[in-house]
Design a protein around this motif. Structure first.
Motif, PDB file in Angstrom:
ATOM      1  N   SER A 166      15.028 -10.835  30.315  1.00 32.42           N
ATOM      2  CA  SER A 166      14.319 -11.777  30.022  1.00 32.42           C
ATOM      3  C   SER A 166      14.170 -12.865  31.111  1.00 32.42           C
ATOM      4  N   SER A 204      19.229 -11.302  16.507  1.00 37.40           N
ATOM      5  CA  SER A 204      20.054 -11.689  14.928  1.00 37.40           C
ATOM      6  C   SER A 204      20.450 -10.392  14.377  1.00 37.40           C
ATOM      7  N   ARG A 263      12.793 -16.046  30.388  1.00 38.61           N
ATOM      8  CA  ARG A 263      12.181 -17.176  29.702  1.00 38.61           C
ATOM      9  C   ARG A 263      13.015 -18.328  30.235  1.00 38.61           C
ATOM     10  N   TYR A 312      12.736  -9.076  20.858  1.00 41.15           N
ATOM     11  CA  TYR A 312      11.561  -9.970  20.799  1.00 41.15           C
ATOM     12  C   TYR A 312      10.531  -9.250  19.787  1.00 41.15           C
ATOM     13  N   ASN A 313      10.364  -9.794  18.631  1.00 40.19           N
ATOM     14  CA  ASN A 313       9.491  -9.311  17.371  1.00 40.19           C
ATOM     15  C   ASN A 313       9.900  -7.718  17.097  1.00 40.19           C
ATOM     16  N   HIS A 314      11.357  -7.643  17.132  1.00 39.32           N
ATOM     17  CA  HIS A 314      11.737  -6.190  16.807  1.00 39.32           C
ATOM     18  C   HIS A 314      11.478  -5.330  17.878  1.00 39.32           C
ATOM     19  N   ASN A 357      19.057 -16.701  27.317  1.00 40.24           N
ATOM     20  CA  ASN A 357      20.705 -16.126  27.023  1.00 40.24           C
ATOM     21  C   ASN A 357      20.741 -14.984  28.205  1.00 40.24           C
ATOM     22  N   ALA A 358      19.651 -14.269  28.333  1.00 44.49           N
ATOM     23  CA  ALA A 358      20.024 -13.285  29.242  1.00 44.49           C
ATOM     24  C   ALA A 358      20.797 -13.348  30.286  1.00 44.49           C
ATOM     25  N   TYR A 411      21.182  -8.198  22.335  1.00 37.41           N
ATOM     26  CA  TYR A 411      21.274  -9.420  21.602  1.00 37.41           C
ATOM     27  C   TYR A 411      20.336  -9.905  20.811  1.00 37.41           C
TER      28      TYR A 411
HETATM   29  C1  LIG Z   1       9.014 -14.229  21.262  1.00 37.45           C
HETATM   30  C2  LIG Z   1      10.467 -14.177  20.729  1.00 37.45           C
HETATM   31  C3  LIG Z   1      10.622 -13.254  19.739  1.00 37.45           C
HETATM   32  C4  LIG Z   1      11.736 -13.115  18.929  1.00 37.45           C
HETATM   33  N1  LIG Z   1      12.088 -11.917  18.085  1.00 37.45           N
HETATM   34  C5  LIG Z   1      13.127 -11.866  17.490  1.00 37.45           C
HETATM   35  C6  LIG Z   1      13.494 -10.636  16.583  1.00 37.45           C
HETATM   36  O1  LIG Z   1      12.221  -9.998  16.481  1.00 37.45           O
HETATM   37  N2  LIG Z   1      14.658 -10.226  16.401  1.00 37.45           N
HETATM   38  C7  LIG Z   1      15.523 -11.051  16.540  1.00 37.45           C
HETATM   39  O2  LIG Z   1      16.905 -10.878  16.253  1.00 37.45           O
HETATM   40  N3  LIG Z   1      15.593 -12.325  17.626  1.00 37.45           N
HETATM   41  C8  LIG Z   1      14.328 -12.578  17.952  1.00 37.45           C
HETATM   42  N4  LIG Z   1      14.073 -13.685  18.747  1.00 37.45           N
HETATM   43  C9  LIG Z   1      15.260 -14.537  19.134  1.00 37.45           C
HETATM   44  C10 LIG Z   1      15.831 -13.810  20.435  1.00 37.45           C
HETATM   45  O3  LIG Z   1      16.531 -12.785  20.298  1.00 37.45           O
HETATM   46  C11 LIG Z   1      16.811 -15.123  20.947  1.00 37.45           C
HETATM   47  O4  LIG Z   1      15.853 -16.184  21.118  1.00 37.45           O
HETATM   48  C12 LIG Z   1      17.294 -14.757  22.279  1.00 37.45           C
HETATM   49  O5  LIG Z   1      18.137 -15.772  22.896  1.00 37.45           O
HETATM   50  C13 LIG Z   1      16.119 -14.453  23.170  1.00 37.45           C
HETATM   51  O6  LIG Z   1      16.777 -14.061  24.574  1.00 37.45           O
HETATM   52  P1  LIG Z   1      16.673 -14.766  25.880  1.00 37.45           P
HETATM   53  O7  LIG Z   1      17.195 -16.204  25.588  1.00 37.45           O
HETATM   54  O8  LIG Z   1      17.380 -14.250  26.836  1.00 37.45           O
HETATM   55  O9  LIG Z   1      15.024 -15.129  26.096  1.00 37.45           O
HETATM   56  C14 LIG Z   1      12.703 -13.634  19.292  1.00 37.45           C
HETATM   57  C15 LIG Z   1      12.671 -14.690  20.558  1.00 37.45           C
HETATM   58  C16 LIG Z   1      11.556 -14.760  21.205  1.00 37.45           C
HETATM   59  C17 LIG Z   1      11.381 -15.786  22.210  1.00 37.45           C
END
Ligand SMILES: Cc1cc2nc3c(=O)[nH]c(=O)nc-3n(C[C@H](O)[C@H](O)[C@H](O)COP(=O)(O)O)c2cc1C
Length: 189
Positions: A10, A116, A12, A85-87, A16-17, A114
């Motif tokens: 990630s 939900s 972003r 991201y979005n499954h 968290n990555a 990682y």
């Molecule tokens: C565009 C987007 C889509 C996401 N879709 C999901 C998802 O489908 N399932 C999930 O468990 N978390 C989802 N999340 C939550 C991310 O798993 C969580 O924000 C995580 O910390 C993202 O990783 P990052 O912080 O390293 O970017 C989504 C987050 C973003 C930004």
């Protein structure tokens, strides 16, 4: 010595990555069986795919592609750290995988995810992508829960049992990276 890249999946702001990859890097640094290096996609700004030829042809024309190809080529195997991201797979990670081809072939890959639901849906997609890239995906994976391994979805506090899973994953990635080495040929410039 076998070289394993730990890909930070990630880019972003506030991701968290970075924390998860640092945790993987710490466990890796304690090992003697391979060299591990973080590969931060934030340091490889790749635009939407802008190569005229399919990557499998290896006719890379752009400097950013050649630089990324050299980076990927310098490793024998990978650990990919990915959110869901979005499954599915973050776009930036999919782009990085799509950009080159031969450089991924015959290399092992393991996944630390990682989300939900532990990021498992992203990893299932990554396993399909790995097959097309001729990568050997190891069975062991580490699935971290945003609910229980993070506080407020952002402070990373992994449960103790993940350490054993991570070490098993690293064992498998190193073993398969070594085992596949006879199949890897030097890539023509
Ligand atoms: C565009 C987007 C889509 C996401 N879709 C999901 C998802 O489908 N399932 C999930 O468990 N978390 C989802 N999340 C939550 C991310 O798993 C969580 O924000 C995580 O910390 C993202 O990783 P990052 O912080 O390293 O970017 C989504 C987050 C973003 C930004």
């Amino acid at each position: 010595m076998t070289r394993i890249g730990i890909i930070v999946g990630s880019t972003r702001p506030g991701r968290n990555a970075e924390k998860v990859a640092a945790w993987v890097g710490e466990a890796a640094a304690a090992r003697q069986d391979a060299q591990f290096e973080l590969v931060d996609l934030a340091g490889h700004a790749l635009p939407h795919l802008d190569e005229a030829f399919p990557p499998a042809m290896g006719r890379y024309q752009n400097e950013h592609t050649r630089r990324w190809a050299d980076t990927v080529a310098s490793f024998d195997g990978f650990v990919i750290v990915t959110p869901e991201y979005n499954h599915s797979v973050p776009g930036v990670l999919k782009t990085a995988l799509d950009y080159v081809y031969a450089e991924w072939n015959n290399k092992a890959v393991g996944f630390v995810s990682y989300g939900s639901a532990g990021g498992t849906r992203a990893v299932e997609h990554l396993r399909q992508i790995a097959a097309e890239l001729q990568m050997a995906d190891v069975r062991q994976q580490v699935s971290l829960s945003l609910m229980t391994d993070f506080e407020n979805f952002s402070v990373f506090k992994p449960a103790e049992h993940h350490v054993g899973a991570l070490n098993a994953l690293l064992d498998q990635v190193v073993a398969w990276s070594e085992a596949l080495s006879p199949l890897r040929k030097p890539i023509a410039a």
